[in-house]
Design an enzyme around this catalytic site. Structure first.
Site, PDB file in Angstrom:
ATOM      1  N   ASP A 168      -5.137   4.431  -2.197  1.00 18.42           N
ATOM      2  CA  ASP A 168      -5.748   4.777  -0.899  1.00 18.42           C
ATOM      3  C   ASP A 168      -6.081   5.505  -1.689  1.00 18.42           C
ATOM      4  O   ASP A 168      -5.327   6.272  -1.208  1.00 18.42           O
ATOM      5  CB  ASP A 168      -5.458   3.972   0.149  1.00 18.42           C
ATOM      6  CG  ASP A 168      -5.538   2.681   0.746  1.00 18.42           C
ATOM      7  OD1 ASP A 168      -6.113   1.932   0.069  1.00 18.42           O
ATOM      8  OD2 ASP A 168      -4.302   2.530   0.941  1.00 18.42           O
ATOM      9  N   SER A 224       0.878  -1.494  -0.175  1.00 16.96           N
ATOM     10  CA  SER A 224       0.013  -0.299   0.474  1.00 16.96           C
ATOM     11  C   SER A 224       1.172   0.875  -0.119  1.00 16.96           C
ATOM     12  O   SER A 224       1.522   1.284   0.729  1.00 16.96           O
ATOM     13  CB  SER A 224      -0.898   0.110   1.368  1.00 16.96           C
ATOM     14  OG  SER A 224      -1.442   1.087   1.458  1.00 16.96           O
ATOM     15  N   MET A 229     -11.702   5.488  -1.045  1.00 16.65           N
ATOM     16  CA  MET A 229     -13.214   5.840  -0.096  1.00 16.65           C
ATOM     17  C   MET A 229     -12.718   6.565   0.110  1.00 16.65           C
ATOM     18  O   MET A 229     -12.369   7.696   0.960  1.00 16.65           O
ATOM     19  CB  MET A 229     -11.937   5.484   1.069  1.00 16.65           C
ATOM     20  CG  MET A 229     -11.421   3.904   1.809  1.00 16.65           C
ATOM     21  SD  MET A 229     -10.385   3.338   3.156  1.00 16.65           S
ATOM     22  CE  MET A 229      -8.893   3.302   1.990  1.00 16.65           C
ATOM     23  N   MET A 278      -8.330   8.497  -0.294  1.00 14.61           N
ATOM     24  CA  MET A 278      -9.551   9.082   0.495  1.00 14.61           C
ATOM     25  C   MET A 278      -9.961  10.498   0.272  1.00 14.61           C
ATOM     26  O   MET A 278      -9.208  11.534   0.118  1.00 14.61           O
ATOM     27  CB  MET A 278      -8.099   9.072   2.178  1.00 14.61           C
ATOM     28  CG  MET A 278      -7.822   7.735   2.117  1.00 14.61           C
ATOM     29  SD  MET A 278      -7.224   7.798   3.183  1.00 14.61           S
ATOM     30  CE  MET A 278      -6.320   5.908   3.718  1.00 14.61           C
ATOM     31  N   HIS A 300      -0.695  -0.992  -4.255  1.00 16.76           N
ATOM     32  CA  HIS A 300      -2.637  -0.726  -4.139  1.00 16.76           C
ATOM     33  C   HIS A 300      -1.904   0.661  -3.709  1.00 16.76           C
ATOM     34  O   HIS A 300      -1.388   1.333  -3.044  1.00 16.76           O
ATOM     35  CB  HIS A 300      -2.876  -1.843  -2.474  1.00 16.76           C
ATOM     36  CG  HIS A 300      -3.582  -1.511  -1.996  1.00 16.76           C
ATOM     37  ND1 HIS A 300      -4.841  -2.135  -2.791  1.00 16.76           N
ATOM     38  CD2 HIS A 300      -3.988  -0.793  -1.446  1.00 16.76           C
ATOM     39  CE1 HIS A 300      -6.151  -1.712  -1.879  1.00 16.76           C
ATOM     40  NE2 HIS A 300      -5.397  -1.268  -0.875  1.00 16.76           N
ATOM     41  N   ASP A 302      -7.154  -6.001   3.549  1.00 16.20           N
ATOM     42  CA  ASP A 302      -6.527  -4.868   3.792  1.00 16.20           C
ATOM     43  C   ASP A 302      -6.593  -4.681   5.170  1.00 16.20           C
ATOM     44  O   ASP A 302      -7.303  -4.056   5.370  1.00 16.20           O
ATOM     45  CB  ASP A 302      -6.655  -3.895   3.315  1.00 16.20           C
ATOM     46  CG  ASP A 302      -6.401  -2.000   2.930  1.00 16.20           C
ATOM     47  OD1 ASP A 302      -5.043  -2.460   3.378  1.00 16.20           O
ATOM     48  OD2 ASP A 302      -6.505  -1.916   2.315  1.00 16.20           O
ATOM     49  N   HIS A 347      -8.338   1.572  -3.990  1.00 15.43           N
ATOM     50  CA  HIS A 347      -9.200   1.021  -3.366  1.00 15.43           C
ATOM     51  C   HIS A 347      -9.387   2.918  -3.214  1.00 15.43           C
ATOM     52  O   HIS A 347      -9.446   3.454  -3.116  1.00 15.43           O
ATOM     53  CB  HIS A 347      -8.396   0.680  -2.058  1.00 15.43           C
ATOM     54  CG  HIS A 347      -9.511   0.715  -1.306  1.00 15.43           C
ATOM     55  ND1 HIS A 347      -9.258   0.556   0.609  1.00 15.43           N
ATOM     56  CD2 HIS A 347     -10.357   0.550  -1.591  1.00 15.43           C
ATOM     57  CE1 HIS A 347     -10.049   0.312   1.152  1.00 15.43           C
ATOM     58  NE2 HIS A 347     -11.197   0.596   0.233  1.00 15.43           N
ATOM     59  N   MET A 395     -12.327  -5.845   4.807  1.00 15.67           N
ATOM     60  CA  MET A 395     -11.418  -4.311   5.227  1.00 15.67           C
ATOM     61  C   MET A 395     -11.140  -5.120   6.563  1.00 15.67           C
ATOM     62  O   MET A 395     -12.261  -5.378   7.253  1.00 15.67           O
ATOM     63  CB  MET A 395     -11.773  -3.257   5.306  1.00 15.67           C
ATOM     64  CG  MET A 395     -12.373  -2.030   4.090  1.00 15.67           C
ATOM     65  SD  MET A 395     -10.593  -1.898   3.356  1.00 15.67           S
ATOM     66  CE  MET A 395     -10.051  -1.041   4.327  1.00 15.67           C
TER      67      MET A 395
END
Length: 226
Positions: free
Chosen positions: A36, A9, A69, A38, A34, A176, A67, A138
């Site tokens: 993320d 990540s 979020m 947000m 990976h 994750d 991913h 998660m």
């Protein structure tokens, strides 16, 4: 059994040396990057946006596992396709019309994933599991790196794997949060296909060696103990 995939990540990478860390992942035994995203609304933290993802994509030689979020992820599906995402995962909790969102991801040329927060039941994916390429469990509450693993995640992984088998889906199970070499074997045994690790990798003295240790831990289960 196929060997488990390792997806470092980049949220835990050194942003002052991001190219260096992306290239380290390229040269390591890891399988995916990976990423993320947000927004400070769906989760209480803000990570990075499109310019950073564009920079990552320019240096990455392995698939981008993005991913989201964020609220209303439909707004950005085509943008992440243009940025080169291979997998695009949205949260079940953030999508009012999940089937429409999944189809939009596929129509944009990406593989579609759905993430589940720790409190969300796997069975809620029953009517869409056949359309998915990835189910992300998660194992911490989303929003921050470095959290402790939630132990009942093993049961959710088993439930997800069973749902996939019952519906003859080809979806992979990704985990994750709080992943380390100590629990990697148990996660694979429970049914995980992809392990995401951030702080465990990038905060170690030698991230490339740590990735190798994770790979060895999962390979030993796949090869010798199934």
């Amino acid at each position: 059994m196929n060997k488990a995939k390792i997806a470092p990540s980049l949220l835990a990478a050194d942003f002052g040396n991001l190219q260096r860390d992306v290239e380290m992942v390229n040269q390591s035994q890891a399988d995916w990057h990976h990423i993320d995203i947000m927004d400070g609304v769906f989760v209480p933290n803000i990570s990075y946006g499109m310019p950073v993802v564009k920079t990552i994509s320019e240096h990455a030689t392995k698939p981008l596992d993005v991913h989201l979020m964020i609220v209303d992820p439909d707004r950005y599906i085509n943008t992440f396709a243009e940025l080169g995402a291979t997998y695009l995962t949205v949260h079940y909790e953030a999508c009012t019309h999940l089937h429409r969102t999944v189809q939009a991801i596929k129509n944009a040329g990406m593989k579609a994933g759905v993430a589940l927060n720790p409190h969300t039941n796997v069975n809620l994916l029953k009517n869409i599991i056949s359309d998915l390429d990835l189910v992300l469990i998660m194992s911490v509450n989303p929003g921050f790196g470095g959290q402790s693993f939630i132990e009942n995640s093993y049961e959710k992984i088993r439930d997800a794997k069973e749902l996939i088998k019952m519906n003859e889906s080809k979806a992979l199970v990704e985990v994750d949060g709080g992943v380390t070499a100590k629990n990697a074997k148990a996660l694979i045994k429970a049914g995980a296909d992809v392990l995401v690790a951030g702080s465990f990798i990038f905060k170690s003295e030698d991230p490339s060696t740590t990735i190798k240790e994770l790979k060895i831990a999962t390979d030993k289960w796949s090869i010798f103990e199934l």
